[in-house]
Write an enzyme that holds these catalytic residues in place. Structure first.
Site, PDB file in Angstrom:
ATOM      1  CG  ASP A 155       8.086  39.284  32.824  1.00  0.00           C
ATOM      2  OD1 ASP A 155       8.962  38.574  32.281  1.00  0.00           O
ATOM      3  OD2 ASP A 155       6.898  39.266  32.508  1.00  0.00           O
ATOM      4  CB  CYS A 194       6.630  33.784  37.394  1.00  0.00           C
ATOM      5  SG  CYS A 194       7.043  32.543  36.149  1.00  0.00           S
ATOM      6  CB  CYS A 210      11.380  33.910  32.619  1.00  0.00           C
ATOM      7  SG  CYS A 210      11.344  34.110  30.822  1.00  0.00           S
ATOM      8  NE  ARG A 211       8.827  36.779  36.371  1.00  0.00           N
ATOM      9  CZ  ARG A 211       7.765  37.536  36.539  1.00  0.00           C
ATOM     10  NH1 ARG A 211       7.821  38.552  37.380  1.00  0.00           N
ATOM     11  NH2 ARG A 211       6.643  37.285  35.866  1.00  0.00           N
ATOM     12  CB  SER A 212       8.103  30.206  38.629  1.00  0.00           C
ATOM     13  OG  SER A 212       7.490  29.855  37.422  1.00  0.00           O
ATOM     14  CG  ASN A 234       5.820  27.368  34.976  1.00  0.00           C
ATOM     15  OD1 ASN A 234       5.332  26.265  34.779  1.00  0.00           O
ATOM     16  ND2 ASN A 234       6.842  27.529  35.791  1.00  0.00           N
TER      17      ASN A 234
HETATM   18  P1  4NP Z   1       7.819  34.622  33.467  1.00  0.00           P
HETATM   19  O1  4NP Z   1       8.051  35.550  32.176  1.00  0.00           O
HETATM   20  O2  4NP Z   1       6.524  35.066  34.093  1.00  0.00           O
HETATM   21  O3  4NP Z   1       8.990  34.938  34.333  1.00  0.00           O
HETATM   22  O4  4NP Z   1       7.788  33.198  32.959  1.00  0.00           O
HETATM   23  C1  4NP Z   1       7.101  35.674  31.161  1.00  0.00           C
HETATM   24  C2  4NP Z   1       7.103  34.813  30.102  1.00  0.00           C
HETATM   25  C3  4NP Z   1       6.174  34.953  29.080  1.00  0.00           C
HETATM   26  C4  4NP Z   1       5.245  35.968  29.131  1.00  0.00           C
HETATM   27  C5  4NP Z   1       5.241  36.838  30.189  1.00  0.00           C
HETATM   28  C6  4NP Z   1       6.160  36.690  31.214  1.00  0.00           C
HETATM   29  N1  4NP Z   1       4.326  36.138  28.071  1.00  0.00           N
HETATM   30  O5  4NP Z   1       3.555  37.100  28.117  1.00  0.00           O
HETATM   31  O6  4NP Z   1       4.293  35.321  27.146  1.00  0.00           O
END
Ligand code: 4NP
Length: 163
Positions: A129, A11, A16-18, A14
């Site tokens: 997200d 994702c 939340c989703r993955s 790294n």
């Molecule tokens: P993820 O979510 O891609 O599912 O881990 C996010 C976590 C942090 C950020 C963006 C998406 N960020 O911009 O910090």
């Protein structure tokens, strides 16, 4: 001794989703007794959170469904395309970003797929997200991944190397 298969979820951050996909697929593999034959990992296209544990909101939502998210964030690399058999992008932007760093298909080991291609009844093309949204977003991530986990485990088993 069957060959070990390696799958990587990717994702943006790294956190939340993955990491959630990593934890839920691992639980599915444990239920099937396949956990010693499949390695599961996750990574982010971005590097802002390298070394961080999964987001506490995501960990709390996952824990409420019985999943313990233990991964630390890392950034995906071109070498991951040689190490892994399957790389699963959680949304279309992640897929596009992965294509930018991927070696040409003939020169890579990994099959690169969009997560939503494993949703058995269809669904959104992207796992949304949840980072900037409310608490429902974290539960929605878990719902989607739980829906696809069996299909991903089947896919890993389906080529005969994990029976
Ligand atoms: P993820 O979510 O891609 O599912 O881990 C996010 C976590 C942090 C950020 C963006 C998406 N960020 O911009 O910090």
């Amino acid at each position: 001794m069957p060959t070990t298969r390696r799958v990587l979820f990717v994702c943006l951050g790294n956190i939340c989703r993955s990491p959630t996909a990593e934890g839920i697929l691992r639980a599915e593999l444990e239920r099937r007794g396949h956990h010693d034959r499949v390695e599961v990992d996750s990574a982010g296209t971005g590097g802002w959170h390298v070394g961080d544990a999964a987001d506490p909101r995501m960990r709390r939502a996952a824990s409420a469904r019985g999943y313990d998210l233990t991964s630390r964030a890392r950034q995906v690399t071109a070498e991951d395309f040689q190490r892994f058999d399957l790389i699963v992008a959680m949304d279309r932007q992640n897929l596009a970003d992965l294509e930018q760093i991927a070696p040409p298909p003939a020169e890579r080991r990994a099959d690169l797929r969009l997560f939503s291609s494993f949703l058995p009844y269809g669904g959104p093309e992207d796992v949304p997200d949840p980072y900037y949204g409310g608490p429902d977003g974290f539960d929605h991530v878990i719902d989607l991944i739980e829906e696809a986990a069996a299909a991903i485990a089947d896919h890993l088993a389906g080529d005969g190397t994990v029976a």
